[in-house]
Write an enzyme that holds these catalytic residues in place. Structure first.
Site, short mmCIF file in Angstrom:
data_model
loop_
_atom_site.label_atom_id
_atom_site.label_comp_id
_atom_site.label_asym_id
_atom_site.label_seq_id
_atom_site.Cartn_x
_atom_site.Cartn_y
_atom_site.Cartn_z
CE LYS A 72 39.95 39.59 79.37
NZ LYS A 72 41.50 38.34 78.99
CG ASP A 108 44.64 39.06 77.85
OD1 ASP A 108 45.56 38.13 78.61
OD2 ASP A 108 43.64 39.44 78.16
P1 NAP Z 1 35.42 34.09 74.24
O1 NAP Z 1 35.63 36.08 73.95
O2 NAP Z 1 34.49 33.46 74.48
O3 NAP Z 1 35.51 33.39 72.71
C1 NAP Z 1 35.93 32.32 72.43
C2 NAP Z 1 36.24 32.12 71.37
O4 NAP Z 1 36.27 30.72 70.62
C3 NAP Z 1 35.54 32.44 69.90
O5 NAP Z 1 35.71 32.85 68.58
C4 NAP Z 1 34.19 31.59 69.59
O6 NAP Z 1 33.72 31.28 68.40
C5 NAP Z 1 35.30 30.41 69.59
N1 NAP Z 1 34.43 28.85 69.91
C6 NAP Z 1 34.59 28.96 71.28
N2 NAP Z 1 33.18 27.88 70.79
C7 NAP Z 1 33.62 27.10 70.03
C8 NAP Z 1 32.99 25.78 69.28
N3 NAP Z 1 32.83 24.36 69.13
N4 NAP Z 1 33.83 25.88 67.75
C9 NAP Z 1 34.47 27.15 67.24
N5 NAP Z 1 34.96 28.29 68.00
C10 NAP Z 1 34.59 28.60 69.28
O7 NAP Z 1 37.25 33.95 74.63
P2 NAP Z 1 38.31 34.69 75.23
O8 NAP Z 1 38.23 35.91 75.88
O9 NAP Z 1 38.54 35.11 72.82
O10 NAP Z 1 39.12 32.89 75.24
C11 NAP Z 1 39.65 32.42 73.60
C12 NAP Z 1 40.44 31.21 74.43
O11 NAP Z 1 41.42 31.63 74.81
C13 NAP Z 1 40.10 30.69 76.24
O12 NAP Z 1 40.15 29.03 75.82
C14 NAP Z 1 40.94 31.42 77.15
O13 NAP Z 1 40.63 30.54 78.09
C15 NAP Z 1 41.97 31.60 76.67
N6 NAP Z 1 42.56 32.91 76.64
C16 NAP Z 1 44.16 32.71 77.64
C17 NAP Z 1 45.00 33.93 78.14
C18 NAP Z 1 46.27 33.13 78.33
O14 NAP Z 1 46.82 34.62 78.75
N7 NAP Z 1 46.65 31.87 77.86
C19 NAP Z 1 44.28 34.95 77.72
C20 NAP Z 1 43.36 34.94 77.96
C21 NAP Z 1 42.45 34.22 76.65
P3 NAP Z 1 32.51 32.57 68.14
O15 NAP Z 1 32.96 33.90 67.65
O16 NAP Z 1 31.71 32.09 66.70
O17 NAP Z 1 31.82 32.08 69.39
#
Ligand code: NAP
Length: 292
Positions: A72, A108
């Site tokens: 992204k 998004d």
């Molecule tokens: P990303 O860039 O990989 O970010 C992951 C986030 O989760 C970070 O803030 C990370 O914290 C946190 N995290 C992961 N494991 C953790 C743990 N054990 N304890 C605390 N924090 C933790 O992913 P993203 O694209 O932002 O997506 C995040 C979520 O949103 C995913 O579940 C994805 O499927 C969902 N999402 C949904 C949509 C939708 O349309 N519904 C769209 C986009 C994303 P750190 O920074 O500390 O690693």
């Protein structure tokens, strides 16, 4: 299914991995309903091949691409133009191949804000949103909340620096919104929850059954609106706790459907049926989770 012939054009999702993407199922349902000559496929693109993939898709006359993890942010360097919302967020999830070149969008933020407004009958104006997370979803959701007039956005993330970077990047773009970063600790989150009306999980916590909650569940009050970006499972422990507390609880499926609908609208100039896309997702995920 729409007949594929020599006029059929392609769109697709690029990511690594991509095999579990729900976008082909959801997008092809909407494409068929619109009656356009288009087919949407999932394309596994390794990080090193991103530039070649974007240029190749343009060369082959693709209508557009959805861009997902891990591309992204890196996709920005292969675009000819970046639409202002995507530039503010610093990430694209949609590329439209136009006569002017590859144009990057981020739908998004739209998916998030439209879902909260439509499903929660909620307005962002004059309210405070707590967003837990520091990745691409948190960035888009924070920008969306600010663009819709949130008075304040409070960010908390396990890696605090990522939340601080979001506030530093978005603050100057949305000067009318106040930006605050707090520790993702129990006491700081409780304090932030008391000062917020919208509580949003933008972390991946909730996807696995043994994940800890993204915020203290017993701090949720009936007046809160709780949004979870996680869409599989459809009912996360955060949403169940919010419902149990009498709060409005909204899952990530609507955001997924609406960001996809917005991308399809950009590519076709037509208005896809968001409800049909949402239904396609709901049915698929419920069948996968064994929910009748
Ligand atoms: P990303 O860039 O990989 O970010 C992951 C986030 O989760 C970070 O803030 C990370 O914290 C946190 N995290 C992961 N494991 C953790 C743990 N054990 N304890 C605390 N924090 C933790 O992913 P993203 O694209 O932002 O997506 C995040 C979520 O949103 C995913 O579940 C994805 O499927 C969902 N999402 C949904 C949509 C939708 O349309 N519904 C769209 C986009 C994303 P750190 O920074 O500390 O690693």
């Amino acid at each position: 299914m729409t007949r594929i012939d020599a006029q059929t054009r392609l769109a697709g999702a690029i990511g690594w991995p991509i095999a579990h993407s729900l976008s082909p199922m959801m997008q092809n349902a909407a494409i068929e309903a619109l009656g356009v000559k288009m087919v949407y496929v999932a394309l596994a693109v390794e990080p090193d091949a991103l530039g070649a993939a974007v240029r190749g898709a343009a060369a082959m006359g693709f209508v557009g691409l959805n861009v997902t993890i891990p591309h992204k942010e890196t996709a920005l360097e292969f675009l000819d133009e970046i639409e202002p919302t995507a530039a503010a967020i610093g990430a694209v999830n949609t590329i439209h191949f136009t006569e002017a070149g590859a144009v990057g969008h981020n739908t998004d933020a739209y998916g998030f804000t439209q879902t909260v407004m439509a499903e929660g009958e909620w307005m962002f104006r004059d309210l405070t949103a707590l967003i837990v997370g520091g990745g691409g979803a948190a960035r888009a959701m924070a920008a969306g909340a600010a663009a819709e007039g949130a008075t304040k956005v409070i960010l908390a993330n396990r890696t605090r620096k990522r939340a601080e970077k979001i506030a530093a990047d978005l603050g100057p773009r949305f000067p009318e919104t106040r930006w605050e970063v707090v520790q993702a600790s129990d006491s700081s989150l409780r304090n932030a929850i008391e000062r917020s009306q919208l509580l949003a999980n933008a972390t991946s916590l909730g996807m696995k059954p043994d994940d800890p909650p993204p915020l203290p569940l017993d701090a949720i009050q009936p007046e809160h609106l709780v949004f979870d970006a996680v869409y599989a499972p459809a009912e996360t422990p955060l949403l169940a706790a919010a419902r149990g507390a009498g709060a409005i609880a909204i899952g990530g499926m609507g955001m997924l459907a609406r960001q996809g609908a917005r991308a399809l609208a950009i590519w076709t100039g037509l208005e896809p049926d968001e409800e049909l896309m949402l239904d396609a997702l709901r049915q698929h995920l419920r069948a996968e989770e064994g929910v009748p």
